[in-house]
Design an enzyme around this catalytic site. Structure first.
Site, PDB file in Angstrom:
ATOM      1  CG  ASP A 109      -0.524  -6.056 -14.315  1.00 43.06           C
ATOM      2  OD1 ASP A 109      -1.597  -7.108 -13.658  1.00 43.06           O
ATOM      3  OD2 ASP A 109       0.268  -6.366 -14.941  1.00 43.06           O
ATOM      4  CG  ASP A 110      -1.277  -7.499  -9.670  1.00 43.17           C
ATOM      5  OD1 ASP A 110      -0.393  -7.013 -10.896  1.00 43.17           O
ATOM      6  OD2 ASP A 110      -0.939  -8.511  -9.237  1.00 43.17           O
ATOM      7  CG  ASP A 113       8.699  -4.669  -9.289  1.00 38.85           C
ATOM      8  OD1 ASP A 113       9.527  -4.133  -9.355  1.00 38.85           O
ATOM      9  OD2 ASP A 113       8.484  -5.510  -8.324  1.00 38.85           O
TER      10      ASP A 113
END
Ligand SMILES: O=P(O)(O)OC[C@H]1O[C@H](OP(=O)(O)OP(=O)(O)O)[C@H](O)[C@@H]1O
Ligand SMILES: O=c1[nH]c(=O)c2nc[nH]c2[nH]1
Ligand SMILES: [Mg+2]
Length: 175
Positions: A109-110, A113
């Site tokens: 995934d980028d 968070d």
């Protein structure tokens, strides 16, 4: 109610901005691959869409992995996180390659968070390796390999979400 200020978005609440250019993102993905090369080999890459698609392509290319699957999850509506929706699960073929538990699979995934998205995918593939390019402190414990940590009050602006635009000089009050 009329006149009430709208609730600030996650992006507005973050306060600090961390803009990432295509060049920087490509370099960070390559750096991630250097680390992952020590951990693999991997049978397949599982991209968490949509943000994971770009790093997954770069990482798969560098690692020579040709099987790429997606798990499609929606949560942030632009900048606000709502409930997680799994729009498409992991394919049967990829599940089989990972022996049902994700062993030998690489989830990409980028960023992480709050970690909610990563947690959900980890539950689907408990033995897979989870890699992200960027990590914020709350999500960081979920990730096996990442490149850059930014503070929780930072919003990362990805190159596919942004465009070049005029920025006023500092003297004129630019932040
Ligand atoms: O750790 P979390 O708080 O769960 O947030 C991280 C996730 O949020 C973003 O995806 P988003 O849901 O915005 O969808 P997108 O990838 O389609 O942009 C990002 O790409 C991660 O997948
Ligand atoms: O573009 C984004 N930048 C972020 O920092 C972020 N956090 C959750 N989802 C996000 N999307
Ligand atoms: Mg995403």
């Amino acid at each position: 109610m009329a006149g009430e200020a709208p609730e600030p978005s996650a992006q507005e609440r973050a306060g600090k901005a961390f803009p990432v250019s295509w060049d920087q993102f490509h370099r960070d993905c390559r750096a991630l691959t250097w680390r992952l090369n020590e951990v693999g080999p991997f049978h397949a890459v599982i991209a968490i869409t949509r943000g994971g698609l770009v790093p997954a392509a770069i990482v798969a290319r560098e690692l020579g992995v040709r099987v790429i699957d997606t798990v499609c999850i929606a949560s942030y509506d632009h900048t606000k996180q709502g409930d997680l929706h799994v729009l498409k699960g992991i394919s049967e073929a990829a599940m089989k390659l990972g022996g049902g538990t994700g062993k030998g699979l690489l989830i990409v995934d980028d960023l992480v968070d709050t970690g909610k998205t990563g947690k959900l995918v980890r539950e689907m593939l408990p033995d897979a390796h989870f890699a992200t390019v960027y990590a914020k402190p709350k999500g960081r414990p979920l990730v096996d390999t990442f490149i850059t940590e930014v503070s929780q009050d930072t919003w990362i602006f990805f190159p596919w979400d942004t465009a070049l635009s005029y920025h006023p000089p500092l003297r004129d009050g630019a932040a």
